[in-house]
Design an enzyme around this catalytic site. Structure first.
Site, PDB file in Angstrom:
ATOM      1  N   ARG A 179      -9.190  22.709  -7.654  1.00 42.14           N
ATOM      2  CA  ARG A 179      -9.095  21.891  -6.450  1.00 42.14           C
ATOM      3  C   ARG A 179      -8.231  20.648  -6.674  1.00 42.14           C
ATOM      4  O   ARG A 179      -7.633  20.125  -5.734  1.00 42.14           O
ATOM      5  CB  ARG A 179     -10.468  21.521  -5.892  1.00 42.14           C
ATOM      6  CG  ARG A 179     -10.406  21.062  -4.430  1.00 42.14           C
ATOM      7  CD  ARG A 179     -11.777  20.829  -3.821  1.00 42.14           C
ATOM      8  NE  ARG A 179     -12.278  21.959  -3.051  1.00 42.14           N
ATOM      9  CZ  ARG A 179     -12.067  22.144  -1.739  1.00 42.14           C
ATOM     10  NH1 ARG A 179     -11.339  21.294  -1.039  1.00 42.14           N
ATOM     11  NH2 ARG A 179     -12.574  23.175  -1.118  1.00 42.14           N
ATOM     12  N   GLU A 226     -16.798  15.057   2.156  1.00 42.73           N
ATOM     13  CA  GLU A 226     -15.920  14.624   1.074  1.00 42.73           C
ATOM     14  C   GLU A 226     -14.678  13.855   1.497  1.00 42.73           C
ATOM     15  O   GLU A 226     -14.286  12.897   0.822  1.00 42.73           O
ATOM     16  CB  GLU A 226     -15.482  15.853   0.250  1.00 42.73           C
ATOM     17  CG  GLU A 226     -16.610  16.507  -0.496  1.00 42.73           C
ATOM     18  CD  GLU A 226     -16.252  17.916  -0.941  1.00 42.73           C
ATOM     19  OE1 GLU A 226     -16.004  18.770  -0.058  1.00 42.73           O
ATOM     20  OE2 GLU A 226     -16.213  18.174  -2.145  1.00 42.73           O
TER      21      GLU A 226
END
Lengths: 772, 158
Positions: free
Chosen positions: A322, A725
Site C-alpha cells: 500500500r 484513514e
C-alpha cells in the site's frame, strides 16, 4: 389499522446522530472488556518478555516463577496443544512463545498464570533465562546494507522505460527520506478474557478489530476446529490498526491457559509491555530519483521503499504494497518504478496502522513535490497542480488503474479560497524575508486514497438481522466498534430500511457465532462493507413483508412502502410492529443473513496491474505553523480542511474521523518518536517518553468542512465514502509547513524528515543554512 | 498480606473497604468497589484516564494508594451525574460529539468538572492546558475543548 406516528428525523440516515454508546461513555457505564464482571475463579496472565534483541536461549529456569506466591501455572511453547504460531498470513513465523531463540527485545517467551494480576506480574521477574547473543539489526538502513532477508515477497509497480525517462528529463533530483513509525497508543490496551466451555469449546472476549482471525488463530493454537472457538467484542477503547492482528497472541495465551486450567483467564499487559511487545506503524527509508522539467512537471519517478518490518511478516506484505499504491498520492508519474523492500529487523513485528503504509507513500510524494518546488523557486502548490491526475493520457496510476472520479481540482480551488491560502502565503513569505527568530510556514496538501482491501477476497461482509414480534430489531454484522461510530452508521441503515426509529434497532456485540468468516474492520471499509451487508439482510426481510402485505391487503407490491414511522399499504398506514405481528401470525420468516462483496475490483500482484480500488476518497488541508529557529519548537496555529466523504451517512461521526485522523497524523509527523537503543530496546515505551498530541498542542483555529456537494459515483452504501484513514494524511500539510518555515533560514532544501520533533526542526534550520 | 481498613466518602457516600497495602485507589475502585467508569490507560500518571478528585483536587488514581484515601472525599465519574440527570458538561460532550471510543471520556469529564468547579470563566488556553493531562487518541480534542467552553458559558448563564 391506525395512523402511524409522525415521521421522525431522529436517527435518520445522513443526520448527525450521536454515537450509539455516547450516553454510556459520558456516564462511565460503557463496558470494555476489563470492566466486565469476572466469573468466579478468574485467573490472570502476564507475559515474560525477552531481554535480548537477538539471541539463542541456552537455558531457561522457571522454577522460581512457578513457586512464587499466587502462581497457578507457567506456560511455555511446550505447553501449546496445537501450533505455536499466530501468523495472520499463514507464514508460520509468528510464535506465541519464542522457542530456542529470541528475535526481538520484548518477544514473549512464557506466560505466568496467577490468582491475581499482581501475583502474575511479580512472578515474571523471577525467571532465569540464559542467552547467547547473536548479531542484531534494528535499523532499516543497516538491514539494507547487511542484506537481511525480506520478511515477505516485495512488490514492484512500473510503467515505461524508467532509465530512459530519467535520462531524458531536463532536470533531475535524487534524495533519501526517513519516515518514522508510530505507536497506536489506543487508550485501552490489548486485552483478552477466555472462558472455557465443555468439550473443546472456549469463548474469548478479545479487544480485536478482527474477531474471525482471532477465532481461527485460537483454534490453530489450541489444535481444535474453528467451530469450537467463539470470539466476541462489543467495543474497543481505540484500535487504529493496532488490534487487527496484535490481539491474536493475547487471545491465544488466555485460551490456552483457560482450557488447560479449566478456569477463566484474563490477560491485560500493562502499557509498557503493550508498547514493547506489540507492532507499530512501519518506519520507512525511501530512496528516490525524479526527472522533471522547468514547469515542475514530473517525467519519471524511480523510488525504493524499504520498511522496518520487524522479525516476522505479520501484515508487512500488504502494508508495503500500500505504500507503493500511494506513492503517487494525487500525482501522475508518466514513467515510474516503485519497489518495496520489506526488511527483516530484530524489532517487534510492525503491523497495520491507520493508512496501512499509504501515509508513508503520500509523505514521500509530497517530499518530491516540495523538493521540485524548492529547486524551481516556486510555490509547492503550483507544482502540485501541475502534476495532478487529469485528462486521458494523464489519468492512469502506477498500478494501471484509471482515476475516473478525481474531484481534487474543485476541492483544492474551494479550499484555497476559503482558507485564504494565497494572501496568507504572500504575507508569510514577506515576513520570513524580513528575518527574525520566529519563522512561519504554510502548506496546502491533497490526499487521494484508494478504498478497498488490496487483498481482494477481504472485500466481503455479512450481517444478521432479526425482527422480533414486537417490531424491535436485532442487528449484527461482522464489523467491530472501536469508537469510529460504525455501529451507529449501520444501525441508521437498518432503521432507514424499515422506516423505524433508531432506538428500535438493538446494536449487538460482534461475535463469530452470528456472522462467520468476516474481514477485519480495517482499510476504512467498515461502513462500506457492513452497511451494505446489513442493508441486504433488511431488504430480504422487507421483500418478504412486502409480498405478504400485498397479498393480505390485496394491493400491488409497489403500493407497499416503508415510510418513516409506518408502512404504507395502499391508502393505509400500518405501524411497523402491527405489520410484523401480522406477518408472524402468517408464518413469514423474520430473520435474514445479509451478504455483500465489492463489485468490479481485481488485482494481479505478480503483474502489478489491476483495479484494486472501488473508488478514491479525497481531501485537502492547509496548515500554518510558527517555529522558533533557536530551539526548533513550534506551534501549529491554524488548520483548514476540506474533506470528501461522499454523501455522509452521519456528518457528526464523519467530522470526528476527520478531526481525529488529522491530529493523529500530526502526532505521527511531529512529536511521536520511536527510539531504540543500541541493545535493541525500545526506550519510548510509555506516555512518559512517547508524546502523542495533547489538547494544548492542537491548532487553535481548526476549520473542518465536509465537501457537501460530493456524492460517490461508485454504488456504495447511500453514496457515502469511507473516512477512517484518508484524513490522517492531511497532516502532511503540517510537515510541509514546518519544512517551509525551516527552509526560510537559508537557501538550501531543509530535508525535514518526520517525525519533525523540535530537535529535527532545529537541524532542518541548520541544513537550510548549509549545515550538514 | 494484611488488609487495611479504609473509611472514606465516595461521591458523597460513606464508604468502607479493605485493601492491600500495595493496591492503588484505581485498583480499589475498579476491582473492589465495582466502579469501572475510572479507567487505567498507562498506570503511571501520564494519561489521565484514571482521573478522580480527592477533596476536590484532580488526581490520577493510579498514583495514589487505596489506603491513602482514608478520611478523604473521593469523586469519580459515577458521581458526576445526579442519578439519571447528566451534569451539564456531560450533556455538552453529547451535543458536541466530543467522544469516540469513549474510554478517555470519564477522565476528561472528571477533569473538566474539577476545572468548572473552580472557575466558570476559564479561557480557552486554560481549558487546553488544564486538560493537557488527559490523553485522547480519537477525537483530536477540538470538540472536547468546545464542549467545556460551552458548558462554562451555559453555567455562567451567558
Amino acid at each position: 389499522m391506525m395512523e402511524g406516528p409522525a415521521p421522525t428525523s431522529e436517527g435518520r440516515l445522513h443526520d448527525p446522530v450521536a454515537h450509539d454508546s455516547a450516553h454510556k461513555h459520558v456516564a462511565g457505564t460503557a463496558v470494555y472488556i476489563d470492566d466486565m464482571v469476572e466469573p468466579t475463579g478468574t485467573l490472570h496472565a502476564c507475559l515474560g518478555l525477552a531481554e535480548r534483541a537477538h539471541a539463542e536461549i541456552v537455558a531457561m529456569d522457571l522454577s522460581a516463577v512457578a513457586e512464587a506466591q499466587g502462581v497457578v501455572a507457567v506456560l511455555t511453547a511446550a505447553d501449546i496443544p496445537g501450533a505455536n504460531d499466530v501468523s495472520p498470513t499463514g507464514k508460520n513465523d509468528d510464535p506465541v512463545f519464542a522457542e530456542g531463540a529470541v528475535e526481538f527485545h520484548g518477544q514473549p517467551i512464557f506466560a505466568v498464570i496467577g490468582e491475581t494480576r499482581e501475583a502474575a506480574r511479580r512472578a515474571v521477574s523471577r525467571a532465569v533465562i540464559g542467552y547467547r547473543d547473536l548479531p542484531h539489526v534494528t535499523d532499516v538502513s543497516d538491514a539494507l546494507e547487511r542484506v537481511l532477508p525480506h520478511v515477505t515477497e516485495p512488490l514492484t509497480l512500473s510503467r515505461g522505460d524508467i532509465a530512459a525517462a530519467l535520462a531524458a528529463a531536463p532536470r533531475r533530483l535524487d534524495g533519501r527520506m526517513r519516515i518514522g513509525g508510530q505507536d497506536h497508543f489506543y487508550l485501552e490496551g490489548q486485552i483478552a478474557m477466555a472462558v472455557p466451555g465443555e468439550d473443546d469449546d472456549v469463548l474469548v472476549h478479545s479487544s480485536t478489530q478482527h474477531p474471525s482471525e482471532v477465532q481461527h488463530m485460537v483454534a490453530h493454537v489450541l489444535g481444535v476446529p474453528s467451530n469450537a472457538v467463539t470470539v466476541e467484542v462489543r467495543r474497543m477503547g481505540g484500535a487504529f490498526g493496532g488490534k487487527e492482528t496484535q490481539g491474536n497472541l493475547f487471545a491465544a495465551v488466555a485460551a490456552v491457559a483457560a482450557k488447560r486450567l479449566g478456569r477463566p483467564v484474563k490477560i491485560r499487559p500493562d502499557r509498557d509491555d503493550d508498547m514493547v511487545a506489540t507492532g507499530k506503524r512501519h518506519d520507512f527509508l525511501v530512496d528516490y530519483a525524479v526527472g522533471y522539467d522547468d514547469d515542475g512537471r514530473i517525467h519519471a519517478v524511480d523510488a525504493q521503499f524499504a520498511a522496518r518490518c520487524g522479525f516476522s511478516a505479520d501484515l508487512s506484505g500488504p502494508v508495503t504494497d500500500r505504500a507503493l499504491f500511494h506513492a503517487d498520492n494525487a500525482y501522475y508519474y508518466p514513467a515510474v518504478r516503485l519497489a518495496s523492500r520489506p526488511m527483516k529487523t530484530n524489532t517487534v513485528s510492525n503491523t497495520a496502522f491507520r493508512g496501512f503504509g499509504g501515509p508513508q507513500g503520500v509523505i514521500a510524494a509530497e517530499r518530491i513535490i516540495a523538493e521540485i518546488a524548492h529547486a524551481l523557486g516556486r510555490d509547492p502548490l503550483e507544482i502540485r497542480k501541475a502534476n495532478f491526475y487529469g485528462e486521458p493520457g494523464r489519468d492512469v496510476t502506477p498500478y494501471h488503474q484509471t482515476v475516473e472520479d478525481n474531484i481534487l481540482p474543485r476541492l483544492i480551488s474551494e479550499l484555497e479560497t476559503s482558507a485564504g491560502y494565497h494572501e496568507r502565503r504572500a504575507e508569510i513569505v514577506a515576513e520570513n524575508a524580513r528575518g527574525g527568530v520566529i519563522r512561519r510556514g504554510i502548506a496546502l496538501t491533497p490526499v487521494k486514497f484508494g478504498i478497498s482491501f488490496t487483498a481482494t477476497w477481504y472485500n466481503q461482509a455479512g450481517a444478521l438481522v432479526h425482527v422480533y414480534r414486537d417490531g424491535s430489531v436485532h442487528l449484527n454484522h461482522g464489523g467491530t466498534e472501536m469508537g469510529q461510530g460504525l455501529f451507529t452508521k449501520v444501525a441508521q441503515v437498518a432503521a432507514d430500511c424499515f422506516g423505524i426509529p433508531l432506538d428500535r434497532v438493538k446494536i449487538t456485540a460482534t461475535t463469530t457465532g452470528k456472522v462467520p468468516n468476516t474481514s477485519a474492520t480495517a482499510a476504512s471499509s467498515g461502513s462500506d462493507l457492513n452497511g451494505m451487508a446489513a442493508q441486504d439482510a433488511c431488504e430480504q426481510i422487507r421483500r418478504r413483508l412486502t409480498a405478504f402485505a400485498a397479498e393480505k391487503w390485496a394491493v400491488p407490491e409497489d403500493e407497499v412502502v416503508f415510510e418513516p414511522g409506518a408502512v404504507r399499504v395502499g391508502a393505509e398506514r400500518i405501524a411497523f410492529p402491527d405489520l410484523i405481528e401480522a406477518a408472524y401470525m402468517a408464518r413469514v420468516h423474520l430473520s435474514a443473513a445479509g451478504f455483500y462483496k465489492t463489485p468490479g475490483i481485481h488485482w494481479d500482484r505478480a503483474a502489478g496491474k489491476g483495479k484494486p480500488f472501488f473508488y478514491f476518497a479525497y481531501g485537502a488541508a492547509v496548515s500554518e505553523v510558527r517555529i522558533d529557529t533557536l530551539t526548533g519548537e513550534y506551534i501549529v496555529d491554524r488548520v483548514d480542511i476540506l474533506h470528501d466523504v461522499g454523501r455522509s451517512l452521519n456528518p457528526a461521526i464523519d467530522r470526528g474521523q476527520v478531526e481525529g485522523g488529522f491530529i493523529q497524523g500530526m502526532g505521527w509527523l511531529t512529536t511521536e518518536e520511536l527510539w531504540w537503543d543500541d541493545a535493541g530496546r525500545l526506550r519510548t515505551h510509555a506516555p512518559s517518553t512517547y508524546k502523542i498530541p495533547l489538547a494544548s498542542d492542537v491548532p487553535r483555529v481548526f476549520n473542518v468542512t465536509l465537501a457537501e456537494w460530493s456524492e460517490n459515483p461508485a454504488r456504495t452504501i447511500r453514496r457515502s465514502k469511507a473516512v477512517g484513514e484518508p484524513p490522517l494524511m492531511l497532516a502532511a500539510s503540517v510537515l510541509e509547513a514546518l519544512s517551509m518555515a525551516a527552509g526560510s533560514c537559508g537557501p538550501h532544501f531543509p530535508h525535514l524528515d518526520p517525525p519533525a520533533t523540535p530537535e529535527a526542526v532545529l537541524m532542518a534550520c541548520e541544513r537550510a543554512r548549509g549545515g550538514p | 498480606m494484611s488488609q487495611i481498613h479504609v473509611t472514606t466518602k465516595i461521591n458523597g457516600d460513606e464508604t468502607e473497604f479493605l485493601c492491600g497495602p500495595e493496591e492503588t485507589l484505581l485498583d480499589v475502585l475498579r476491582d473492589h468497589l465495582g466502579m469501572t467508569g475510572t479507567k487505567e490507560g498507562c498506570g503511571t500518571g501520564d494519561c489521565g484516564a484514571c482521573s478522580v478528585t480527592v477533596d476536590g483536587r484532580l488526581v490520577c488514581s493510579c498514583l495514589m494508594l487505596g489506603a491513602e484515601a482514608e478520611g478523604h472525599e473521593i469523586g469519580t465519574i459515577e458521581g458526576v451525574a445526579k442519578g439519571d440527570e447528566l451534569h451539564p458538561v456531560q450533556k455538552k460532550f453529547l451535543d458536541h460529539a466530543a467522544l469516540q471510543c469513549g474510554i478517555c471520556t470519564p477522565g476528561f469529564l472528571v477533569a473538566a468538572k474539577a476545572l468548572l468547579d473552580r472557575t466558570l470563566e476559564p479561557t480557552e488556553e486554560e481549558v487546553r492546558y488544564w486538560l493537557a493531562g488527559n490523553l485522547c487518541r480519537c477525537t483530536g480534542y477540538d470538540k472536547i475543548v468546545r464542549a467545556v467552553m460551552d458548558t462554562a458559558a451555559e453555567l455562567r448563564g451567558a
